[in-house]
Design a protein around this motif. Structure first.
Motif, PDB file in Angstrom:
ATOM      1  N   GLU A 108       0.840  -1.216   0.000  1.00 28.93           N
ATOM      2  CA  GLU A 108       0.000   0.000   0.000  1.00 28.93           C
ATOM      3  C   GLU A 108       0.861   1.246   0.000  1.00 28.93           C
ATOM      4  O   GLU A 108       0.675   2.160  -0.792  1.00 28.93           O
ATOM      5  CB  GLU A 108      -0.846   0.022   1.276  1.00 28.93           C
ATOM      6  N   GLN A 109       1.809   1.240   0.918  1.00 23.35           N
ATOM      7  CA  GLN A 109       2.616   2.426   1.133  1.00 23.35           C
ATOM      8  C   GLN A 109       3.398   2.814  -0.131  1.00 23.35           C
ATOM      9  O   GLN A 109       3.464   3.960  -0.513  1.00 23.35           O
ATOM     10  CB  GLN A 109       3.589   2.164   2.291  1.00 23.35           C
ATOM     11  N   SER A 143       8.786  10.703   4.047  1.00 17.18           N
ATOM     12  CA  SER A 143       7.858  10.730   5.194  1.00 17.18           C
ATOM     13  C   SER A 143       8.171   9.591   6.160  1.00 17.18           C
ATOM     14  O   SER A 143       8.030   9.736   7.370  1.00 17.18           O
ATOM     15  CB  SER A 143       6.400  10.673   4.714  1.00 17.18           C
ATOM     16  N   MET A 144       8.635   8.476   5.602  1.00 13.87           N
ATOM     17  CA  MET A 144       9.003   7.366   6.495  1.00 13.87           C
ATOM     18  C   MET A 144      10.250   7.722   7.298  1.00 13.87           C
ATOM     19  O   MET A 144      10.344   7.448   8.494  1.00 13.87           O
ATOM     20  CB  MET A 144       9.237   6.093   5.677  1.00 13.87           C
ATOM     21  N   ALA A 147       8.389  12.030  13.694  1.00  7.84           N
ATOM     22  CA  ALA A 147       7.199  12.693  13.150  1.00  7.84           C
ATOM     23  C   ALA A 147       5.952  11.861  13.444  1.00  7.84           C
ATOM     24  O   ALA A 147       6.019  10.646  13.606  1.00  7.84           O
ATOM     25  CB  ALA A 147       7.368  12.880  11.646  1.00  7.84           C
ATOM     26  N   ASN A 148       4.815  12.548  13.476  1.00  5.04           N
ATOM     27  CA  ASN A 148       3.560  11.897  13.828  1.00  5.04           C
ATOM     28  C   ASN A 148       3.047  11.017  12.675  1.00  5.04           C
ATOM     29  O   ASN A 148       3.019  11.447  11.525  1.00  5.04           O
ATOM     30  CB  ASN A 148       2.523  12.989  14.156  1.00  5.04           C
ATOM     31  N   THR A 149       2.672   9.790  12.968  1.00  2.00           N
ATOM     32  CA  THR A 149       2.145   8.893  11.926  1.00  2.00           C
ATOM     33  C   THR A 149       0.671   8.602  12.168  1.00  2.00           C
ATOM     34  O   THR A 149       0.130   7.667  11.610  1.00  2.00           O
ATOM     35  CB  THR A 149       2.925   7.559  11.931  1.00  2.00           C
ATOM     36  N   GLU A 150       0.062   9.419  13.000  1.00  2.00           N
ATOM     37  CA  GLU A 150      -1.339   9.180  13.354  1.00  2.00           C
ATOM     38  C   GLU A 150      -2.203   9.134  12.096  1.00  2.00           C
ATOM     39  O   GLU A 150      -2.091   9.992  11.222  1.00  2.00           O
ATOM     40  CB  GLU A 150      -1.824  10.304  14.284  1.00  2.00           C
ATOM     41  N   GLY A 151      -3.042   8.117  12.004  1.00  2.00           N
ATOM     42  CA  GLY A 151      -3.973   8.018  10.878  1.00  2.00           C
ATOM     43  C   GLY A 151      -3.415   7.280   9.683  1.00  2.00           C
ATOM     44  O   GLY A 151      -4.136   6.994   8.734  1.00  2.00           O
ATOM     45  N   ASN A 152      -2.140   6.996   9.668  1.00  2.00           N
ATOM     46  CA  ASN A 152      -1.569   6.265   8.537  1.00  2.00           C
ATOM     47  C   ASN A 152      -1.209   4.846   8.985  1.00  2.00           C
ATOM     48  O   ASN A 152      -0.112   4.579   9.455  1.00  2.00           O
ATOM     49  CB  ASN A 152      -0.315   7.002   8.016  1.00  2.00           C
ATOM     50  N   SER A 159      18.130   2.121   6.433  1.00  2.00           N
ATOM     51  CA  SER A 159      17.592   1.110   5.513  1.00  2.00           C
ATOM     52  C   SER A 159      16.818   1.773   4.379  1.00  2.00           C
ATOM     53  O   SER A 159      16.898   1.356   3.231  1.00  2.00           O
ATOM     54  CB  SER A 159      16.653   0.151   6.240  1.00  2.00           C
ATOM     55  N   LEU A 160      16.073   2.812   4.726  1.00  2.00           N
ATOM     56  CA  LEU A 160      15.309   3.505   3.694  1.00  2.00           C
ATOM     57  C   LEU A 160      16.240   4.208   2.711  1.00  2.00           C
ATOM     58  O   LEU A 160      15.991   4.243   1.510  1.00  2.00           O
ATOM     59  CB  LEU A 160      14.358   4.507   4.342  1.00  2.00           C
TER      60      LEU A 160
END
Lengths: 407, 354
Positions: free
Chosen positions: A91-92, A115-116, A123-128, A224-225
Motif C-alpha cells: 500500500e505504502q 515521510s518514512m 514525526a507523527n504517523t497518526e492516521g496512517n 535502511s530507507l
C-alpha cells in the motif's frame, strides 16, 4: 471453493473489491497526472478503502484458530502479522506509483521515503495505518526482545519501562535524582531503604540501556530507507525494473538485512547489546534478592537456599555416580575371574579360609584393575577437601597400575 | 527510467493470489493436527537423569557395520532435527549406509540441573553413553558424529578419551569462536555471563531463541512467513513447515554452570585456539585427537561461519583429516534435499572406508 470456511466466496469478493479499488485509484491518479498537478486528485489525498482482508482474516482467526494445535496457532499469528506488514508495504509504496510518468513516480516515491524517514525522526504517523505497520517492521528485533523478556518475567512485562519519560530528564534534575538515590538510608529500616534505592537505580539503568538500544533501531530504519532509495536508483541506472509486489518486498527486506548486518557487527552494537542484557540481569537480580528476603521473612524457603541444596545434591550425585560406575566395573571383573575348585568336604573349613584370602587378594587386584579401566573416567570430580584426597589416591593407584602393565 | 513497474491490475491480481494462498494455507494449518517429529523407529537403550540414549532400528535390507555410530547433538535445540521427517532425515541416510546409529537426547534441563558442568556432560553423561555402546557391541572404540555445539563436545571428548573413539565426524562445529564474521561471538563479548547465570540459574531457551533470531531478524521473523504462504497451499507442505517451526522454537533451557563455562571459555576466551580448554580439572589437548577426522561445514552458515569450523584443520593430532564443504546453511545441512543426496552418503562412505 466454498467448502473451505476461510476461503469462501464472500471473503474472496472482499479481496477482489479491495484490489479493484486499488487499480481504480491507479487509473484515477494517472488521469490526474495527465490533467496536471493541483487537481486535488493525487494519491496522497485519495480516500483509501479500509483493507477488508485484514478484518476478515482477523475475525476468522479469532473464531477458528482455537481449534488449531498450539504450534499452528502461533504460526498462524505470525503469518497474519507478516501478511499485514507485506500488504502495508505494498500500500505504502504503490499509492503514488500508478501515475505512469517517471518524474511523478520518482516524486511520489521520494515523498513516501521522506515521510518514512521523518517518522523515524519522531514525526507523527497518526492516521496512517500502513505507515505504522511499516515502521513496526523495523521494530521486529526490539519486539522479539520484549516478548522474550515478558516470557521470562510475567510480573514485569518487557515494555514496562520503555515509555517512562526519564531519559529526557534535564541534567540537573537527573543528577539530583541520582544523588537522592545514593544517599545513605537512616534509622531502623536503612537496609530496606538502600535496597529500594538500588532497585530504582537498576531500573533506571535498564531503562536508559533500553532507550539507547531503541535509538539504534530508529537510525537503522532511517539508514535502511536510504539504502532502498540508493538501490532503486542503481536499478534505474542499470535499466532494471521491479515488476511485482513481492519483488519490491524482497528488495526492501534485502536492504534492511544488509544495513542491519553491517550495523550489528560493530563494537558499538556489541556494547549496546551487552549493556542491555547486563542491565536487565542486574534489575532481575535485584528483584530476586528482594523476593528472597521477603520469603525468608515469612519463613519460606528462598531461591538462595534452594540453590545451595541443589549444588550440594549435585556434588553428592557426582560422587555416587562415580562410585557406582567403579562398583559396576568391579562386578564385571569379578564375574570374569575363575572360581576356585571345591575340594572335599573334610577340607571345607580350611578351603573357605583360603578362598577368603584369595578373594581378598582378587578384590584388591580388581580394584587396581578398576582404577585402570576407569582412568578414562574424570579424575576431576573433587568438589570438597575429602573429594580431593580421594582423587589423589585414585590417581596414584592409576599410575602404579600403568607402571606395572608397562604403560 | 523508473525502477518500479507494477501495473495496477497486475498488482491486484498478485495480492489476490497471495490472499487466496494465505487463506488456503490457514485452512491447511487448521487441519494439520498434531505434529509428529522423529520419524525413524528407535529404542531407548540407556537412561540417566533426563538423558536418553536411543538406538535406531536398522533397515532389514542393509548390511550393518560392526562399529556403531553415536550422534552427539548440541544442548541448544532438540536432536530430532536429525530425523525430522521421512524424506529429510540424516539418521535415515546414515542407516542406509549401514551405520548402527545411536543418538544422545540430553532432555530439558530444569533448575535442579543448574549445577551440571561441562565435566558432568562430557566426562559423565557422554562417557557413560559411550561405555554403554562399547559394552553392548563388545568393541573398544566407536564412531562419533558431533553436531554444532555437540561437535565441540565431541572434540573435547575425543581429546580426553582417545582410546574410545575410532573415527570422529564434526558437522557445523565451532572451533574458532572469534572469527570476524561471527555475530554471536561479537555480541557476547560484553555480556556479563556470571551475572546472567547467577541471576537466572539456567539460561532460558527464549533468550537463546532471541539471539538466534536476532542474527537475521527481518528474514527470520518477517520475510520467511510471507514467502511461506507460497508453499502452504499443499497440506503436506504446511505440516512440514509447522514441524520445522516447532523445532526452531523448541529450545531447552541451558544448565547454568555449563552455559557459564561454555560461553566464557569458548566464546570469550576462544579456548580451542588458545589451547586453554579444560573439562573439570583436565586440560583438553586437541593434539590427542589422533583418530581420522571428517570436518563438515556449511558455506552459508550464519550461526557457525565456515571459518569457525575450518579452523580445526591442523589443530588435531590426526593424520587423516578431511573437510567437506556443503553449499547451504546451518539447518539446510540436515534437512535440505541436497544434503540428503550429498552429505549423509559422504559420511557413510567415509566411515565405511575406515
Amino acid at each position: 471453493m466454498t467448502q473451505n470456511p476461510f476461503f469462501d466466496d464472500s471473503w474472496l469478493k472482499l479481496q477482489r473489491d479491495y484490489w479493484d479499488s486499488l487499480a481504480n485509484l491507479g487509473r484515477q491518479a494517472m488521469s490526474a497526472a495527465q490533467s496536471g498537478p493541483g487537481t486535488g486528485n493525487d494519491s496522497a489525498s485519495a480516500p483509501w478503502m479500509a483493507a477488508p482482508w485484514m478484518q476478515a482474516m482477523e475475525q476468522w482467526r479469532k473464531v477458528m484458530a482455537p481449534a488449531a494445535s498450539d504450534p499452528a496457532q502461533t504460526f498462524m499469528q505470525r503469518l497474519m502479522d507478516q501478511g499485514q506488514v507485506y500488504f502495508g508495504m505494498v500500500e505504502q509504496f504503490t499509492k503514488g506509483l500508478a501515475a505512469g510518468d517517471t518524474a511523478n513516480a520518482w516524486e511520489a516515491l521520494n515523498k513516501t521515503l521522506d515521510s518514512m524517514q521523518q517518522a523515524f525522526s519522531g514525526a507523527n504517523t497518526e492516521g496512517n495505518e500502513a505507515m505504522k505497520r511499516m515502521l513496526g517492521f523495523w521494530e521486529l528485533p526490539l519486539d522479539n526482545w520484549q516478548r522474550m523478556m515478558s516470557s521470562l518475567s510475567p510480573m514485569m512485562p518487557g515494555d514496562l519501562l520503555r515509555n517512562m519519560p526519564h531519559a529526557g530528564m534535564p541534567g540537573p534534575l537527573q543528577e539530583g535524582l541520582d544523588r537522592m538515590l545514593s544517599a545513605p538510608g537512616l534509622g531502623y529500616t536503612r537496609e530496606e531503604q538502600a535496597q529500594y534505592q538500588d532497585l530504582m537505580r537498576t531500573g533506571m539503568d535498564y531503562q536508559r540501556a533500553f532507550q539507547e538500544y531503541s535509538a539504534f533501531f530508529n537510525q537503522l530504519g532511517f539508514k535502511s530507507l536510504q539504502r532502498l532509495r540508493d538501490q532503486l536508483q542503481q536499478k534505474a541506472e542499470a535499466g532494471e525494473t521491479i515488476e511485482s509486489a513481492r519483488g519490491l518486498y524482497d528488495t526492501w527486506i534485502g536492504c534492511c538485512e544488509a544495513v542491519y548486518a553491517e550495523e550489528v557487527a560493530t563494537p558499538e552494537y556489541a556494547r549496546l547489546h551487552g549493556r542491555l542484557v547486563n542491565a536487565q540481569m542486574a534489575l532481575k537480580q535485584r528483584l530476586s534478592v528482594m523476593v528472597d528476603e521477603s520469603l525468608g521473612a515469612m519463613n519460606m524457603p528462598t531461591r538462595g537456599e534452594l540453590r545451595t541444596l541443589q549444588d550440594r545434591l549435585q556434588e553428592t550425585r557426582r560422587e555416587n555416580k562415580q562410585l557406582r560406575y567403579e562398583l559396576d566395573r568391579i562386578h564385571e571383573k569379578l564375574a570374569t575371574l575363575p572360581t576356585a575348585p571345591t575340594p572335599g568336604a573334610a577340607q571345607s573349613k580350611t578351603s573357605q579360609a583360603g578362598a577368603g584370602q584369595a578373594g581378598a587378594g582378587q578384590s584388591s587386584a580388581s580394584r587396581t584393575g578398576t582404577s585402570q579401566s576407569s582412568s578414562s573416567q574424570p579424575s576431576s570430580r573433587k568438589t570438597s577437601a575429602s573429594g580431593s584426597a580421594t582423587t589423589k589416591k585414585t590417581t596414584a593407584r592409576k599410575k602404579t597400575a600403568a607402571k606395572s602393565s608397562g604403560g | 527510467m523508473f525502477p518500479i513497474d507494477i501495473r495496477p491490475d497486475k498488482l491486484g491480481e498478485e495480492m489476490l493470489d497471495y490472499s487466496r494462498k494465505l487463506g488456503q494455507g490457514m485452512q491447511n494449518l487448521l487441519d494439520a493436527g498434531d505434529i509428529d517429529s522423529g520419524v525413524s523407529p528407535k529404542d531407548a537403550v540407556y537412561r540417566e537423569d533426563k538423558l536418553v540414549l536411543y538406538r535406531y532400528q536398522r533397515p532389514a535390507d542393509v548390511a550393518q557395520q560392526s562399529v556403531p555410530l553415536l550422534i552427539v547433538y548440541a544442548l541448544v535445540n532438540r536432536p530430532y532435527m536429525t530425523d525430522i521427517q521421512e524424506d529429510r532425515s540424516t539418521v535415515k541416510g546414515l542407516l542406509a549406509t549401514g551405520q548402527d546409529v545411536y543418538l544422545v537426547d540430553w532432555g530439558y534441563p530444569d533448575q535442579a540441573d543448574r549445577s551440571l558442568t561441562l565435566d558432568d556432560y562430557i566426562n559423565g553423561y557422554l562417557d557413560r553413553c559411550v561405555d554403554h555402546i562399547r559394552r553392548t557391541h563388545g568393541v573398544d572404540k566407536i564412531n562419533i558424529l558431533g553436531i554444532c555445539q555437540g561437535g565441540s563436545f565431541s572434540l573435547m571428548y575425543s581429546a580426553l578419551h582417545p582410546d574410545k573413539v575410532r573415527n570422529l565426524v564434526t558437522m557445523v562445529t565451532p572451533v574458532d569462536f572469534k572469527t570476524p564474521d561471527n555475530l554471536l561471538s561479537n555480541w557476547v563479548q560484553n555480556v556479563d555471563v556470571d551475572l546472567a547465570v547467577d541471576t537466572m540459574g539456567n539460561i532460558p531457551g527464549e533468550l537463546l531463541n532471541w539471539s538466534f533470531l536476532s542474527l537475521k531478524p527481518f528474514s527470520l521473523t518477517g520475510q520467511k512467513y510471507v514467502n511461506m504462504v507460497d508453499m502452504l497451499d499443499k497440506p503436506e507442505k504446511a505440516k512440514n513447515f509447522l514441524r520445522m517451526e516447532q523445532w526452531i522454537f523448541d529450545s531447552p533451557d541451558q544448565a547454568g554452570e555449563t552455559f557459564r563455562q561454555f560461553i566464557k571459555d569458548f566464546y570469550q576466551q576462544n579456548a580451542f585456539i588458545n589451547g586453554t580448554a579444560r573439562v573439570g580439572e583436565r586440560p583438553v589437548d586437541l593434539k590427542q585427537v589422533r583418530c581420522p577426522v571428517l570436518n563438515i561445514y556449511a558455506m552459508q552458515d550464519h550461526l557457525v561461519p565456515p571459518d569457525a569450523s575450518k579452523a580445526l584443520n591442523g589443530l588435531t593430532g590426526s593424520e587423516d583429516y578431511t573437510e567437506l564443504a556443503f553449499p547451504g546453511g546451518h539447518i539446510g545441512i540436515y534437512v535440505s534435499g541436497k544434503a540428503q543426496k550429498e552429505v549423509t552418503p559422504a559420511i557413510g562412505e567415509w566411515l565405511n572406508a575406515r
